[in-house]
Scaffold this motif. Structure first.
Motif, short mmCIF file in Angstrom:
data_model
loop_
_atom_site.label_atom_id
_atom_site.label_comp_id
_atom_site.label_asym_id
_atom_site.label_seq_id
_atom_site.Cartn_x
_atom_site.Cartn_y
_atom_site.Cartn_z
N ILE A 8 0.84 -1.20 0.00
CA ILE A 8 0.00 0.00 0.00
C ILE A 8 0.87 1.25 0.00
CG2 ILE A 8 -1.64 1.35 1.38
CD1 ILE A 8 -2.78 -1.36 2.34
N LEU A 9 1.92 1.24 0.83
CA LEU A 9 2.81 2.39 0.93
C LEU A 9 3.60 2.59 -0.36
CD1 LEU A 9 4.07 1.85 4.60
CD2 LEU A 9 2.41 3.53 3.80
N ARG A 11 2.51 1.77 -3.35
CA ARG A 11 1.56 2.34 -4.31
C ARG A 11 1.33 3.82 -4.05
NH1 ARG A 11 -1.29 -2.58 -3.66
NH2 ARG A 11 -2.86 -1.59 -2.37
N ARG A 12 1.31 4.17 -2.77
CA ARG A 12 1.12 5.58 -2.42
C ARG A 12 2.27 6.43 -2.98
NH1 ARG A 12 0.73 7.29 3.82
NH2 ARG A 12 -0.99 5.78 3.72
N CYS A 15 1.98 6.68 -6.76
CA CYS A 15 0.93 7.61 -7.19
C CYS A 15 1.37 9.07 -7.02
CB CYS A 15 -0.33 7.38 -6.37
SG CYS A 15 -1.17 5.84 -6.77
N LEU A 16 2.14 9.31 -5.97
CA LEU A 16 2.57 10.69 -5.67
C LEU A 16 3.90 11.05 -6.33
CD1 LEU A 16 1.64 10.74 -1.87
CD2 LEU A 16 0.47 11.99 -3.67
N TYR A 91 2.72 15.18 1.83
CA TYR A 91 2.03 14.37 0.83
C TYR A 91 2.04 12.90 1.21
CZ TYR A 91 1.06 17.84 -2.79
OH TYR A 91 0.54 18.89 -3.50
N LEU A 92 3.19 12.40 1.63
CA LEU A 92 3.28 10.97 1.94
C LEU A 92 2.44 10.60 3.15
CD1 LEU A 92 7.02 10.02 1.34
CD2 LEU A 92 5.03 9.59 -0.10
N LEU A 94 -0.32 11.91 3.74
CA LEU A 94 -1.69 12.23 3.29
C LEU A 94 -2.26 13.48 3.94
CD1 LEU A 94 -3.25 8.66 3.00
CD2 LEU A 94 -2.04 10.01 1.28
#
Length: 970
Positions: A8-9, A11-12, A15-16, A91-92, A94
């Motif tokens: 998940i991390l 992918r985060r 995406c960013l 950003y990381l 969120l």
């Protein structure tokens, strides 16, 4: 092996990645990352040969490369924060900026890049010094910039400075622009949007020390709420030729005075928030650490004061090396988003701010959110739930001692039964325990400071000044407030009018409905003593329905239900159009007929003689009602007055924007439709929308939080200019451009009156009450005006009390409240001891009185949902779709309703829980028999003195799995 969380991390980050490439300062971050020396050298080489973005690509690739060491993601975020790239760290984690803020920041970056050739002429050393003083750049930035300047000259140094400053958190632009002005780069300051009207203060150096930016606007030019500066007169950008055209889409605030941003208009850097004199006056005790209530008129900047107090509170604790934790409590979901994206936005650049509400996925990790952030904006129930978890030992939860400041918005709700009061009762109990601990020379538990905000504490139904004073003192006691602060501000005058209702000359539509109701009275032998079409009649009908359900009198029960609906139809015909009332009655009858049809075998269920009589009664009168509903001659006078008022407001104003408050969700939606369909409104560009609540207590489909947010956003932007709203919009909404408010046929208490008046923030705003037949709103409004005067007198009396007298009364009320709470808990324990055995509880269908099940058959999921999973029960109900009530949660969803297979009475909903379909019951649809004593007025399961066993998911799922295996085998 890579964990799901690692994926998940990863992918985060992926995406960013496009954003991270732009804002990571590779050379600084690299110092804090634990990578192989060869990998670090490759990244540095890439930085020197191809630039920062290419190096950032390589750095990100190295971070996400597997296998991951334990804590790799946290280590990366820490490296970003320590390496001058806190914006990337946000950003990381969120902590994302609002889309508007992000777009605005991108414009500023493009603006700097566009004018880099000119900006490179700056005095790099002077600008760098100011950037360091204002914490825009770090010592590591300074070292690299000075090296570039020494080795390659001033322009290269300036270029490096610009490359680094655009990677800061949003808000850097206003600071940088102000630095150019301060360092006497007048032409560069004006080039990027600075106003030439902004004069330098006489003592520039002193002004810079005391206040980062001078406000170039007069206070009179800003809205009294203090949240947004006026931008109507913002000067044009000083650009030439095509350059000017290329910047046409720049946000208005690019060309505004930097002082407006310093005042908090655009949420710039860590500037000092400025308060007006009266705001500072009410803030002073709170700044000294006292618990206070700030009572200021709506629109006078209460929230701004709270933001200022929050900043000073956190600043002082940080200076002392102590942790600070501020929780801002609100009572409505839309206010969470408003505070987060508007009022508290200015603090996002210096502190971590997060918001959590019932509609947010973050609520499941609320304790973690509290731990990781400095300011948490949330609905009060979220905090209460986690305080209870900590208290019960269910898990770590959240403790009051974890917090240092609690801000309670609309604090007049801190009364018995309200969630605010539950939170404060915990506080008061601990406060008095602390006194005992101090006497015993033991360490007390730290408690947070309390700050209450309200425009109107109200009088609590008091009829005398003394009772009003007592009511307000009790609120002060509940909030442990040392004083109530009102400030020396004169409430702005608002043009107010009450439009009384006139007798309806003819109402043939209403007469036909009353004829139907009279026939039902005769059929069921009912004799009402109140006027048809009134609130009292509705209460009478509800009471008759409950009594009949309890007695098993099916004739009276179903007749009372129909009478209540016809009464609602009468009220609608007096409030909105006759065709809307007819549509409501049509829909009700269609639903009743539909209940008599099984979706499975399409066979009609048993229809009783009374039901057939009711169906035919409406069928016989329907054609007449349809004919009358089409004749505008007989429309009600109230709707005509509302039409005239709306037309007047939109015709007499350059930019009209208003809110109409109405009683029900149905009337809000219908009035919105009426306005959309009327060509007269379209001619003057009235753009309406309804705004209603998010709960599912009524038959009308609620609005989701996303829908509410979208409507408010469009209203604030001017895309919509008229809201038709229920009480959900009365409190807290900050819409400065709203210039008229209409209460249409609905008035409650003096608090609601003050709050709804306050939605009109513009200087020339108006407030109008339109009376409706049988509503009595004109009389109620006059009473509320008197109560408001009484409230103000009571507050002044309290303020004049000697502090020792005040403290004595507050302590007395607190002890009384604690004792009452103790008695309540004792009674609750006694009630728990007397909990009935589930086997002694029987459930019958509310409509046909058929026995359904015993309490032994019911189990509970997540301490909330009561389900019956027995095979016998599944034979008793049918399932229907109900798209309007679909809802989705984390582990379950409801997609339809279950109803009695004999009479069609709704029993509850079909719940899909972790892959299993379960019938979930709603107690209001049953008559409950406890030891042969019947109850028909239960609206919540908690009303029953019965403790049901927890649902055993594993056991039930195993049985389901075995059954499916057998089916496959067969």
């Amino acid at each position: 092996m890579t964990s799901d969380n690692d994926e998940i991390l990863e992918r985060r980050i992926e995406c960013l990645k496009p954003r991270l490439r732009q804002i990571i300062k590779v050379d600084q971050v690299l110092q804090y990352l634990h990578l192989e020396s060869g990998r670090k050298e490759a990244i540095r080489q890439k930085l020197n040969t191809e630039g920062n973005e290419s190096a950032a690509d390589l750095l990100i690739g190295a971070v996400v490369e597997r296998p991951h060491p334990v804590g790799w993601f946290r280590a990366f975020v820490d490296a970003l924060n320590h390496g001058g790239s806190a914006h990337a760290g946000d950003y990381l984690e969120l902590n994302l900026p609002d889309p508007e803020v992000e777009a605005e920041n991108d414009y500023y970056v493009q603006l700097i890049q566009l004018f880099t050739p000119s900006l490179e002429d700056m005095k790099t050393e002077e600008v760098l010094t100011q950037c360091l003083a204002r914490f825009l750049l770090t010592a590591a930035d300074q070292e690299r910039i000075e090296a570039e300047k020494t080795n390659h000259g001033n322009r290269r140094g300036a270029h490096e400075l610009l490359n680094r400053i655009v990677r800061c958190r949003p808000g850097w632009f206003s600071e940088f622009r102000e630095i150019l002005r301060f360092t006497e780069h007048k032409h560069l300051y004006e080039l990027i949007g600075g106003s030439p009207e902004c004069k330098k203060p006489k003592n520039e150096a002193k002004a810079a020390e005391e206040k980062p930016a001078e406000n170039c606007q007069s206070e009179e030019s800003m809205e009294i709420s203090g949240t947004e500066g006026s931008q109507d007169d913002a000067p044009d950008l000083y650009l030439d030729g095509d350059l000017s055209k290329s910047m046409d889409n720049l946000p208005p605030d690019v060309s505004g005075c930097p002082g407006a941003e310093a005042a908090g208009a655009t949420g710039g850097g860590p500037e000092e928030i400025s308060l007006r004199d009266y705001q500072m006056e009410v803030a002073r005790p709170a700044l000294e650490g006292e618990n206070v209530i700030i009572c200021l008129p709506t629109g006078s900047g209460k929230t701004r004061v709270a933001v200022y107090i929050t900043q000073k509170h956190l600043d002082s604790r940080r200076a002392e090396g102590k942790p600070g934790k501020v929780v801002v409590l609100v009572n409505k979901i839309p206010l969470v988003e408003q505070h987060f994206s508007t009022e508290f936005r200015i603090l996002k650049l210096t502190y971590k701010v997060e918001r959590v509400s019932g509609d947010s996925q973050l609520k499941i990790s609320f304790a973690n959110i509290v731990e990781r952030n400095d300011i948490i904006i949330c609905t009060a129930q979220i905090l209460e739930n986690y305080l209870e978890r900590a208290s019960s030992g269910e898990d770590e939860g959240v403790k009051l001692s974890d917090l240092t400041l609690i801000i309670i918005d609309e604090c007049h709700h801190t009364q018995k039964g309200e969630v605010y009061n539950h939170i404060m009762m915990r506080y008061l109990k601990q406060k008095h325990k602390n006194k005992k601990l101090l006497k015993e020379q033991k360490k007390p538990m730290p408690l947070p400071q309390i700050l209450g905000l309200t425009a109107s504490p109200g009088v609590g139904g008091a009829k005398t000044l003394n009772k009003a004073e007592e009511h307000i003192l009790r609120i002060c006691a509940n909030l442990d407030a040392s004083k109530i602060m009102t400030g020396s501000i004169v409430k702005k005058e608002q043009r107010k009018s009450i439009l009384p209702v006139e007798s309806r000359k003819e109402d043939p539509f209403g007469c036909v409905v009353k004829t139907i109701m009279t026939a039902i009275h005769e059929h069921a032998r009912l004799f009402p003593t109140c006027d048809l079409g009134s609130q009292n009649y509705e209460q009478w009908a509800v009471q008759k329905e409950r009594e009949a359900a309890k007695d098993g009198d099916q004739t009276v029960r179903v007749c009372a239900e129909y009478l209540r609906r016809y009464n609602e139809g009468l009220i609608l015909s007096n409030t909105i159009r006759m065709c809307d009332a007819l549509s409501f009655l049509n829909k009700f009858h269609e639903e009743q007929i539909k209940k008599k049809t099984s979706p499975d075998d399409e066979q009609n269920m048993e229809i009783t003689e009374t039901e057939r009589f009711l169906f035919n009664l409406f069928k016989d009168k329907k054609e007449e009602l349809e004919k009358l509903a089409k004749d505008p001659t007989y429309e009600n006078d109230s709707l005509s007055k509302l039409r005239t008022k709306i037309l007047q407001e939109f015709s007499s104003r350059k930019e009209a924007r208003g809110i109409i408050f109405t009683k029900t969700r149905h009337s809000a939606m219908t009035l919105s439709q009426w306005i959309q369909e009327n060509p007269k409104f379209a001619d003057i560009e009235v753009k309406p929308s309804y705004f209603i609540g998010g709960g599912d207590q009524s038959d009308t489909k609620p609005m989701t939080a996303a829908e509410q947010k979208d409507v408010l956003k469009r209203f604030k932007s001017g895309e919509l200019n008229l809201l038709i709203a229920t009480t959900v919009a009365e409190e807290g909404l900050d819409i400065t451009a709203c210039n008229f408010v209409i209460r249409y046929g609905h008035v409650t208490n003096e608090i609601a009156m003050i709050q709804s008046q306050g939605r009109g923030r513009a200087e020339d705003s108006t407030y109008t009450v339109v009376d409706v037949k049988n509503s009595g709103v004109a009389e109620k409004e006059y009473v509320n005006e008197y109560r408001e005067q009484m409230m103000n007198k009571a507050i002044q009396k309290i303020k004049k009390l000697d502090q020792s007298v005040y403290n004595k009364q507050i302590t007395e009320f607190q002890i009384q409240a604690i004792m009452e709470e103790r008695v309540r808990q004792v009674n609750q324990k006694k009630k728990a001891v007397k909990d009935e055995n589930p086997s002694s509880v029987k459930f019958s269908c509310r409509h046909c009185t058929k026995y359904i099940c015993s309490g032994e058959d019911i189990q509970i999921i997540e301490n909330m949902h009561r389900v019956n999973v027995t095979q016998q029960f599944r034979k008793l109900f049918i399932q229907r779709e109900n798209a309007s009530l679909q809802e989705r949660r984390l582990d379950y969803e409801t997609n339809g309703v279950i109803a009695c297979s004999g009479c069609g009475q709704t029993w509850g909903s079909m719940m899909f829980y972790r892959g299993i379909e379960l019938p979930c019951l709603h107690v209001k649809n049953f008559v409950v028999d406890i030891n042969k004593k019947k109850y028909s007025n239960c609206t919540r399961w908690n009303d029953l003195p019965v403790k049901f066993p927890d649902f055993d998911y594993i056991e039930h799922a195993s049985l389901m799995a075995q059954g499916s295996d057998d089916e496959v085998t067969e």
